[in-house]
Design a protein around this motif. Structure first.
Motif, short mmCIF file in Angstrom:
data_model
loop_
_atom_site.label_atom_id
_atom_site.label_comp_id
_atom_site.label_asym_id
_atom_site.label_seq_id
_atom_site.Cartn_x
_atom_site.Cartn_y
_atom_site.Cartn_z
N HIS A 197 -2.08 -14.15 6.29
CA HIS A 197 -1.08 -15.14 6.68
C HIS A 197 0.34 -14.58 6.66
O HIS A 197 1.31 -15.33 6.80
CB HIS A 197 -1.17 -16.36 5.77
CG HIS A 197 -2.46 -17.09 5.93
ND1 HIS A 197 -3.50 -16.94 5.07
CD2 HIS A 197 -2.89 -17.93 6.90
CE1 HIS A 197 -4.52 -17.67 5.48
NE2 HIS A 197 -4.18 -18.28 6.58
N ARG B 38 3.30 -13.23 8.20
CA ARG B 38 3.88 -13.14 9.54
C ARG B 38 5.38 -13.39 9.45
O ARG B 38 5.84 -14.20 8.65
CB ARG B 38 3.28 -14.17 10.50
CG ARG B 38 1.78 -14.04 10.71
CD ARG B 38 1.42 -12.75 11.43
NE ARG B 38 0.02 -12.61 11.70
CZ ARG B 38 -0.86 -11.97 10.92
NH1 ARG B 38 -0.47 -11.41 9.80
NH2 ARG B 38 -2.13 -11.87 11.25
N SER C 85 7.72 -14.91 16.31
CA SER C 85 6.46 -14.33 16.77
C SER C 85 6.64 -13.12 17.69
O SER C 85 5.76 -12.27 17.77
CB SER C 85 5.59 -15.39 17.46
OG SER C 85 6.25 -15.88 18.61
N SER C 86 7.79 -13.02 18.35
CA SER C 86 8.00 -11.88 19.24
C SER C 86 8.28 -10.59 18.46
O SER C 86 8.20 -9.50 19.01
CB SER C 86 9.13 -12.15 20.23
OG SER C 86 10.36 -12.24 19.55
N SER D 46 6.97 -10.39 15.07
CA SER D 46 6.03 -10.45 13.97
C SER D 46 4.82 -9.56 14.12
O SER D 46 4.33 -9.30 15.22
CB SER D 46 5.57 -11.91 13.82
OG SER D 46 4.74 -12.05 12.71
N TYR D 47 4.31 -9.11 12.99
CA TYR D 47 3.05 -8.37 12.90
C TYR D 47 1.93 -9.28 13.38
O TYR D 47 1.89 -10.46 13.06
CB TYR D 47 2.85 -7.97 11.43
CG TYR D 47 1.46 -7.68 11.00
CD1 TYR D 47 0.83 -6.49 11.35
CD2 TYR D 47 0.75 -8.58 10.21
CE1 TYR D 47 -0.45 -6.21 10.93
CE2 TYR D 47 -0.53 -8.30 9.79
CZ TYR D 47 -1.13 -7.12 10.15
OH TYR D 47 -2.40 -6.84 9.73
N SER D 48 1.02 -8.73 14.15
CA SER D 48 -0.09 -9.54 14.66
C SER D 48 -1.43 -8.85 14.47
O SER D 48 -2.38 -9.16 15.17
CB SER D 48 0.13 -9.88 16.14
OG SER D 48 0.18 -8.68 16.89
N GLY D 49 -1.51 -7.94 13.53
CA GLY D 49 -2.74 -7.19 13.30
C GLY D 49 -3.73 -7.95 12.46
O GLY D 49 -3.54 -9.11 12.11
N ASP E 93 -3.73 -1.88 10.34
CA ASP E 93 -2.85 -2.38 11.41
C ASP E 93 -1.43 -2.58 10.91
O ASP E 93 -0.46 -2.26 11.60
CB ASP E 93 -3.38 -3.71 11.96
CG ASP E 93 -4.68 -3.57 12.73
OD1 ASP E 93 -4.99 -2.45 13.17
OD2 ASP E 93 -5.37 -4.59 12.88
#
Length: 116
Positions: free
Chosen positions: A16, A18, A22-23, A25-28, A33
């Protein structure tokens, strides 16, 4: 002579963790990752440049905030119920904090800093 530091960090809930935007942010999906994303954020100016263009007056942003360390290394592993992250870099803590906050928000804790 550089002032390389070894930063020891902990993330309690990587699933959770992040950043607020969102542009940026980590999304792994796991520690490897995250290590790759943070290492890229420390070595390359791309994350800083994306953040900079989002600012009301991008030209007024201090360029020193975008410094990088081409030799920065990041590893991360699951230990017990948290993720341990190790960062070796000559970047100051303020820059590491900036990049971590963009990637995973306030979901991390610094446990120790030692000379590398």
């Amino acid at each position: 002579m550089t002032n390389r530091s070894h930063y020891y960090l902990q993330i309690n809930d990587l699933a959770h963790a992040r950043g607020t935007d969102s542009s940026l942010s980590y999304s792994g999906a796991g520690p490897n990752d995250l290590a790759a994303a943070l290492q890229e954020a420390l070595r390359s100016p791309l994350l800083f440049q994306r953040w900079r263009v989002m600012q009301p007056d991008p030209d007024s942003v201090d360029e020193r905030l975008g410094i990088t360390d081409q030799l920065a290394t990041v590893t991360a592993k699951v230990a017990d119920l948290h993720t341990e992250v190790s960062v070796i870099s000559d970047l100051p803590m303020s820059i590491l904090r900036q990049r971590l906050n963009w990637l995973i928000g306030a979901s991390w804790q610094l446990h120790d800093v030692r000379p590398a």
